[in-house]
Design an enzyme around this catalytic site. Sequence first.
Site, mmCIF file in Angstrom:
data_model
loop_
_atom_site.group_PDB
_atom_site.id
_atom_site.type_symbol
_atom_site.label_atom_id
_atom_site.label_comp_id
_atom_site.label_asym_id
_atom_site.label_seq_id
_atom_site.Cartn_x
_atom_site.Cartn_y
_atom_site.Cartn_z
ATOM 1 C CD1 TRP A 111 -41.289 52.230 -10.341
ATOM 2 C CD2 TRP A 111 -43.091 51.799 -9.083
ATOM 3 N NE1 TRP A 111 -41.528 50.872 -10.421
ATOM 4 C CE2 TRP A 111 -42.643 50.578 -9.655
ATOM 5 C CE3 TRP A 111 -44.212 51.763 -8.247
ATOM 6 C CZ2 TRP A 111 -43.271 49.351 -9.424
ATOM 7 C CZ3 TRP A 111 -44.831 50.539 -8.014
ATOM 8 C CH2 TRP A 111 -44.360 49.358 -8.603
ATOM 9 C CG ASN A 112 -41.950 51.290 -3.706
ATOM 10 O OD1 ASN A 112 -40.989 52.017 -3.950
ATOM 11 N ND2 ASN A 112 -41.907 50.339 -2.795
ATOM 12 C CE LYS B 233 -33.119 57.965 -12.455
ATOM 13 N NZ LYS B 233 -34.451 57.469 -12.827
ATOM 14 N N PRO B 234 -35.175 60.580 -9.229
ATOM 15 C CG PRO B 234 -36.973 62.059 -9.452
ATOM 16 C CD PRO B 234 -35.488 61.962 -9.602
ATOM 17 N N GLY C 283 -34.091 50.012 -5.274
ATOM 18 C CA GLY C 283 -34.734 49.543 -6.502
ATOM 19 C C GLY C 283 -34.588 48.043 -6.642
ATOM 20 C CB SER C 284 -35.164 45.846 -9.516
ATOM 21 O OG SER C 284 -34.310 46.413 -10.470
ATOM 22 C CD GLU D 147 -31.684 49.999 2.280
ATOM 23 O OE1 GLU D 147 -32.419 49.042 2.563
ATOM 24 O OE2 GLU D 147 -30.850 50.472 3.070
ATOM 25 C CG LEU D 148 -30.808 45.783 -3.890
ATOM 26 C CD1 LEU D 148 -29.788 44.801 -4.431
ATOM 27 C CD2 LEU D 148 -30.938 46.988 -4.817
ATOM 28 C CB CYS E 73 -39.051 46.970 -0.432
ATOM 29 S SG CYS E 73 -39.039 48.072 0.970
ATOM 30 C CD GLU F 52 -39.608 42.808 -5.285
ATOM 31 O OE1 GLU F 52 -38.991 43.156 -6.312
ATOM 32 O OE2 GLU F 52 -39.504 43.393 -4.210
#
Length: 509
Positions: free
Chosen positions: A139-140, A163-164, A213-214, A235-236, A269, A366
């Site tokens: 969501w960022n 899929k947002p 995401g996470s 991409e975490l 991130c 994080e």
Amino acid sequence: MSAQIITIRNPATLQTIAELPVANPAEVAAAVARARIAQMIWQGTSFAERSRLLYRLRDLLLDEQEKLADVLTSETGKPRAEVYGNELFYLCDAIGVWAKKGSGFLRAEKIRPHFLLLKAKKVVTIYSPRGVVGIISPWNFPLTLTLGEALPALMAGNAVIIKPSELTPLSAIFGAELAFQAGFPENLLQIVVGYGETGEALIDHADMIAFTGSVETGKRVMRRAAERLIPVSLELGGKDAMIVLKDADLERAAGACVWGALMNAGQVCTSIERVYVEAPVYQQFVDKVVEKVRAMRQGPSDDEVDIGSMTSEEQLSKVEAQVAEAVARGAKALVGGRRNPRYQGYYYEPTVLIDVDPSMSVMKEETFGPIIPILKVKDADEAVRFANDSRYGLSGAIFSRSPTEAWRLAERTQSGSLCINDSLVNFIIPDAPMGGTKDSGFGYRHGAEGIRKFCQQKTVVIDRSSRKEEFPWFPASAKKTRQIRHLLVLLCRSGWSHKLRALKGLIKG
Ligand code: NAD
């Protein structure tokens, strides 16, 4: 059965701004089936045609920038200035890069076989689209990490289903509408709205998943994708370190630190999440950072502000918990350190923490919030040791006036990318690969790898000899076996005497 509904709220005002039905697994499967048909036609279009549509999309993004800013600010709480300066600027620039360079990155490559006996073969490797790419996003940056991620996949000839995040689906929906208006074929780019189950259904049907995401969700995504053996890029999260050496330009370092840590309320991130400063300049650096953070204006997105609200209550609570733990264990907040009491929404004041230690969660896990924890170190080597003592490895920053020393440290830090005398800037260079290491994931966005990951690399070998048969083909014979063994020595064994003997054997037959 009535559909499950997602309620989207403005995090700055807590008002409901939309209610959307969740896509169930059958609807996701149907969306993928429609995308497959659209992709078959799209695959036949030229790069020139795809570029033309991308440029048209860029014009529409610019025409509709006011509306886009309304949507983006209302679902994220970020300042309007950041929407133009970051999301839109990035997207429009990235379109230029993919439209201009995409075909070059995917050009067929001729390969010369090194093996003498294969010189009669022409070898070409080509990049074919994978088919339907599923993009699952956080969501960022609701436009950059949805439409922005889709650009290279579309340029490569794929269909894309996004899929947002369930918190911020509206920007992606708007972006896909603009793509359709720009002339991208119906069903080529679709949005499926929902929670984790909708993402899972996409993994069950797409040909590849690009996930951002996470770490925890990334592992779940990879496990599910493994069931179908489809490729994933992950991409975490990150815990990026900034190192300030005693010879650094402290004014620039402090400015880059504040920008790198607090842009988008620290929900980036590649945010600067921990700072290590050499002892002789520690106090001076802290004073400069504090002065800059004190001067920041926080408030609603339409005002002239530097920092807005955070995007979710859950994220704000994580930040509160980390700061509370640090303070309880002896850390001191020189600025901020609390929710902003002037606002109802999810506002957390920009915060500078000192007297932190490496075992605190604010230095280890994080944070994804507007916090700058600063730790004094005795020298550069200790700074690198602390920086590398992390499960994450996304990006980072080093400040020094000595190019040799900065480079020495850059080579030793464990991260996918790094800035010297700058911060955050690597994300906005779509020409250069960007990815993580360790728990920050793998695979690249941007650069040649950022578009090739959406392709199946296929090698085609063409015979140019017109011979009726090849030497190793059937039937086998004792003579042929002897010749092969001589050849093996002739070509692969070092030492002229061996080679000479093999050559004689070959001639004798
Ligand atoms: P998240 O992992 O909670 O969710 C990301 C997406 O995954 C959402 O769309 C969510 O609905 C979906 N999802 C959840 N469970 C799923 C499942 N089981 N299967 C498939 N999809 C599922 O992350 P978030 O809170 O939205 O985003 C914040 C994280 O994203 C931070 O860790 C941040 O560092 C990271 N991030 C990384 C980058 C990067 O480039 N490395 C960029 C931006 C954000």
